[in-house]
Design an enzyme around this catalytic site. Structure first.
Site, mmCIF file in Angstrom:
data_model
loop_
_atom_site.group_PDB
_atom_site.id
_atom_site.type_symbol
_atom_site.label_atom_id
_atom_site.label_comp_id
_atom_site.label_asym_id
_atom_site.label_seq_id
_atom_site.Cartn_x
_atom_site.Cartn_y
_atom_site.Cartn_z
ATOM 1 C CB CYS A 11 33.712 35.742 -3.275
ATOM 2 S SG CYS A 11 33.947 37.680 -3.192
ATOM 3 C CG HIS B 189 20.992 24.881 7.659
ATOM 4 N ND1 HIS B 189 20.629 24.399 8.906
ATOM 5 C CD2 HIS B 189 19.846 25.316 7.241
ATOM 6 C CE1 HIS B 189 19.385 24.454 9.059
ATOM 7 N NE2 HIS B 189 18.988 25.142 8.131
ATOM 8 C CB CYS C 83 37.582 36.558 -2.962
ATOM 9 S SG CYS C 83 37.048 36.257 -4.713
ATOM 10 C CG ASN D 227 15.919 13.621 18.993
ATOM 11 O OD1 ASN D 227 16.471 13.284 20.072
ATOM 12 N ND2 ASN D 227 15.765 14.538 18.538
ATOM 13 N N PRO D 228 16.920 10.527 20.868
ATOM 14 C CG PRO D 228 18.823 10.482 21.732
ATOM 15 C CD PRO D 228 18.261 10.872 20.641
ATOM 16 C CG ASN E 213 24.240 17.838 10.558
ATOM 17 O OD1 ASN E 213 23.446 18.554 11.200
ATOM 18 N ND2 ASN E 213 24.318 16.237 10.684
#
Ligand code: NAD
Length: 242
Positions: A123, A115, A142, A207-208, A98
């Site tokens: 920059c 991630h 920048c 996890n469903p 996430n």
């Protein structure tokens, strides 16, 4: 659903491997599911290096909108239980896909963001990084004049090698691996459950729905994170009545 509570003290090192489903109950949609971002936008236009080169303002506007959405959301009880466990146990690490920053906001200190983060800019020209805060304004460019991009892994980007190394270190020592809310479709992150298994960790999936990696786990709980985590760790939350 029967949930067998875990005794954190039975484990030397606990890794929570989290994905978009971890934040779903905070109000942040998953990307692929119903109402997800990629049902409304084309990633080719807003979430890759080529799009940024072609139309930086469009890409930055998309990410400004994502930040506004995330800033309106709070960590849920699942994030908070994981953070509280870190206060009680010497080795708790969150390895997350996430980019929303909710683990940190809940109080988790050892968070590896595979991630990147919506709350950091980079920059592309001089590599400078800029931390930003919800509610505060931030520049689009920048000091060197280049457009600042979100410091996140877009489609086609490589993961940061230092971040991968940190994640591998945590997996090497982990003997309890708890996966929460990930579909197991985004690589190389999707390879982590296999590595944890190979290293001998006891592993669980929350996890469903079944995921690509479901067969790799020792135990699966098919329910939302905030229903499973309090029952899994009653030593953190106190006993939960069924
Ligand atoms: P995904 O969207 O591919 O899959 C989400 C998974 O979460 C699904 O398997 C779904 O069944 C499960 N899920 C939904 N609600 C849940 C709940 N309440 N409790 C537990 N599980 C639940 O997400 P992914 O595997 O993380 O991969 C998507 C990529 O998109 C990742 O790279 C991630 O960085 C990014 N992403 C991040 C956010 C965020 O930062 N909050 C949100 C969406 C996507």
């Amino acid at each position: 659903m029967d949930i067998v509570p875990l005794q954190p003290a039975d484990y030397q090192s606990i890794v929570f491997f989290t994905g978009a489903g971890m934040s779903a109950e905070s109000g942040i949609p998953t990307y692929r599911g119903k109402g997800g971002i990629w049902t409304k936008y084309h990633w080719e236009q807003v979430a890759c290096e080529e799009a940024f080169r072609r139309d930086p303002e469009k890409v930055l506007t998309f990410h400004r909108e994502r930040r506004l959405e995330v800033a309106a959301c709070r960590p849920n009880s699942g994030h908070r239980i994981i953070a509280a466990l870190e206060q009680q146990h010497p080795r708790v690490t969150v390895v997350t896909q996430n980019i929303d920053g909710l683990h940190g906001l809940a109080g988790s200190g050892r968070v590896i963001e595979l991630h990147g983060s919506l709350w950091r800019l980079r920059c592309p020209r001089d590599g400078q990084r800029l931390e930003i805060k919800p509610g505060n304004d931030y520049p689009d460019r920048c000091e060197c004049g280049a457009w600042l991009r979100p410091d996140i892994v877009w489609f086609g980007d490589n993961l940061d090698q230092d971040v991968i190394n940190l994640a591998m270190e945590s997996l090497a020592e982990c003997d309890l691996f708890v996966s929460v809310g990930t579909s197991g479709t985004v690589w190389p992150a999707a390879g982590l459950p296999q590595i944890a298994r190979r290293n001998g960790a006891y592993s669980l999936e929350i996890n469903p729905e079944a995921s690509e990696n479901s067969r790799l786990y020792d135990q699966a709980y098919r329910a939302p994170a905030t229903q499973v985590l309090p029952r899994l760790f009653p030593s953190v939350t106190g006993p939960v009545r069924a």
